[in-house]
Design a protein around this motif. Structure first.
Motif, PDB file in Angstrom:
ATOM      1  N   ASN A   1       0.846  -1.196   0.000  1.00 43.52           N
ATOM      2  CA  ASN A   1       0.000   0.000   0.000  1.00 43.52           C
ATOM      3  C   ASN A   1       0.878   1.241   0.000  1.00 43.52           C
ATOM      4  O   ASN A   1       1.705   1.413   0.873  1.00 43.52           O
ATOM      5  CB  ASN A   1      -0.910   0.014   1.234  1.00 43.52           C
ATOM      6  N   GLY A   2       0.702   2.082  -0.973  1.00 44.05           N
ATOM      7  CA  GLY A   2       1.411   3.344  -1.009  1.00 44.05           C
ATOM      8  C   GLY A   2       2.656   3.319  -1.878  1.00 44.05           C
ATOM      9  O   GLY A   2       3.188   2.262  -2.203  1.00 44.05           O
ATOM     10  N   PRO A   3       3.117   4.499  -2.248  1.00 46.95           N
ATOM     11  CA  PRO A   3       4.252   4.600  -3.161  1.00 46.95           C
ATOM     12  C   PRO A   3       5.569   4.119  -2.562  1.00 46.95           C
ATOM     13  O   PRO A   3       6.400   3.566  -3.271  1.00 46.95           O
ATOM     14  CB  PRO A   3       4.311   6.086  -3.509  1.00 46.95           C
TER      15      PRO A   3
END
Length: 85
Positions: A56-58
């Motif tokens: 989840n997330g960059p």
């Protein structure tokens, strides 16, 4: 994140192509030697890493793609060494 997924997919494809040769090379080593153990540990780690998603997330995606790139690089280096031998 589309570019990250594309890069992830390409790295996974390269790893899938290189893994069988690396597995075969490890199988030819004397079981129990330090060289065999090191190769097996790295190959087991690569198998585990390939199963992981981007997260989840960059930042998680960046870390995963970087790990896949390092695994691919390791496989390529060892493949080149076997080709020269």
């Amino acid at each position: 994140m589309g570019a990250g997924r594309s890069l992830e997919a390409r790295l996974r494809e390269h790893i899938a192509l290189l893994l069988p040769d690396a597995e075969a090379a490890a199988d030819r080593l004397w079981r129990g030697s330090i060289t065999w153990y090191t190769a097996r540990a790295r190959l087991d780690s690569i198998h585990h890493q390939v199963k992981q998603g981007l997260g989840n997330g960059p930042l998680a995606a960046h870390i995963q793609v970087d790990a896949l790139a390092r695994d691919c690089q390791w496989l390529l280096i060892h493949h080149q060494q076997r080709e020269r031998a």
